[in-house]
Write an enzyme that holds these catalytic residues in place. Structure first.
Site, PDB file in Angstrom:
ATOM      1  N   ARG A 120      63.008 135.159  15.293  1.00  0.00           N
ATOM      2  CA  ARG A 120      63.419 135.732  16.557  1.00  0.00           C
ATOM      3  C   ARG A 120      63.611 137.233  16.443  1.00  0.00           C
ATOM      4  NH1 ARG A 120      69.107 135.641  18.347  1.00  0.00           N
ATOM      5  NH2 ARG A 120      69.223 136.333  20.494  1.00  0.00           N
ATOM      6  N   LYS A 190      71.793 129.271   8.183  1.00  0.00           N
ATOM      7  CA  LYS A 190      70.617 128.844   8.933  1.00  0.00           C
ATOM      8  C   LYS A 190      69.847 127.784   8.152  1.00  0.00           C
ATOM      9  CE  LYS A 190      68.547 131.846  11.485  1.00  0.00           C
ATOM     10  NZ  LYS A 190      67.695 132.912  12.084  1.00  0.00           N
ATOM     11  N   ARG A 327      77.849 136.264  18.004  1.00  0.00           N
ATOM     12  CA  ARG A 327      78.617 136.006  16.776  1.00  0.00           C
ATOM     13  C   ARG A 327      79.998 135.485  17.148  1.00  0.00           C
ATOM     14  NH1 ARG A 327      76.073 140.987  15.318  1.00  0.00           N
ATOM     15  NH2 ARG A 327      74.664 140.734  13.553  1.00  0.00           N
TER      16      ARG A 327
END
Length: 329
Positions: A120, A190, A327
């Protein structure tokens, strides 16, 4: 000798000397060493054990299109437009985009490694050979872009449905397109990334190229190179991830079924599952983007997949743009 050939020789995890590898591949020991170093530079953790030779710390499975297709449910195999496995591409998504109108609907491309894997917002997706999955699928839609709201979130649900089918738990979803997981006592990292790129008409026929990167094994060096917390299926599965071809088949099958469901019902068919795995809901968040910073509490997503943020004054704000950084505050 090509790197793929050498990696296939080492795939069992058993040690092989430079002499043995040279004899098996028909090249010099110097050529073997050169390819060993090339694979190491790409992130493959080949160990040298003195006179015993070279070995991987664990066996690995190279991707096999025939094995993947054979593991698919018959109905999925019939709908699949194509299934290709390449040793190296710049990017599986770029490969499908280059083909344009010639690419079949529900065509799937996988690669053992990518030289320019994309995440991304233009970020690089690390793609070492033989360790993880890098897959893209092209899906054509008769409706326009507006009808595809929430598609990247739906694909996140598809990834979690895949993990559930493999009896792997512990992952969740971070808006708009990340799958996160963590080892006990560690911060979430991730596990998978999703990139959906659209082309075609805003109110007419269009196509989506859906790229998915899923971490099966990450070495300490790769985690450091990633520059952000990361997790892999090996961590969630107690040290040994499922066979890569099995994971690939499960992901392709769930993706094909999920895209069929999305085409009929849109994001509504995935909303409950998304809410169940939403890691941002109820969390203090800080959003950064072109409009500055905003703080609030995550309030889930709306029917179109927009992020809902409860501001300090109680106002509920919808964030549609993926060009923001989210975040925990």
């Amino acid at each position: 000798m090509q790197p793929a050939e050498l990696l296939a020789e080492l795939a069992t995890g058993n040690p092989l000397s430079g002499v043995e590898l040279a004899a098996r591949t028909g090249v010099t020991r110097a050529a073997v060493w050169k390819q060993i170093e090339a694979l190491r530079a790409r992130g493959v953790p080949i160990q040298a054990e003195g006179t015993r030779g070279y070995r991987l710390p664990w066996p690995l499975q190279l991707l096999d299109a025939a094995r993947i297709r054979a593991a698919l449910p018959a109905a999925v195999a019939r709908r699949l437009g194509a299934l290709e496995v390449h040793w190296e591409l710049d990017s599986t998504s770029s490969e499908l985009q280059r083909r344009g109108a010639t690419a079949p609907d529900l065509g799937v491309v996988l690669a053992e490694t990518q030289s320019a894997g994309r995440g991304r917002r233009g970020r690089t997706w690390l793609s070492p050979p033989g360790l993880n999955l890098y897959l893209s699928c092209l899906k054509r839609f008769d409706s326009g872009f507006a009808a595809l709201s929430g598609l990247s979130l739906a694909i996140g649900v598809v990834v979690l449905r895949t993990l559930e089918s493999l009896d792997i738990a512990g992952a969740g979803l971070k808006w708009p397109n990340d799958v996160l997981a963590a080892a006990p006592g560690q911060a979430p990292g991730k596990l998978a990334g999703i990139l959906v790129e659209l082309s075609g008409e805003y109110q007419g026929p269009c196509a989506a190229v859906i790229g998915i990167g899923l971490n099966l094994r990450l070495t300490d060096a790769l985690r450091a190179q990633a520059g952000q917390p990361a997790c892999d299926l090996a961590t969630l599965a107690g040290g040994t991830p499922p066979d890569r071809n099995r994971v690939a088949a499960a992901l392709v099958a769930t993706l094909v079924e999920g895209l069929r469901q999305f085409e009929r019902e849109g994001f509504a068919a995935f909303a409950d599952d998304y809410a169940r795995h939403d890691l941002l809901r109820g969390q203090p968040l800080r959003l950064s983007g072109a409009g500055g910073e905003r703080d609030g509490i995550g309030a889930g997503v709306d029917s179109r997949g927009a992020l809902l943020l409860r501001l300090p004054d109680g106002e509920l704000q919808r964030i549609d743009s993926a060009d923001v950084t989210v975040r925990r505050a």
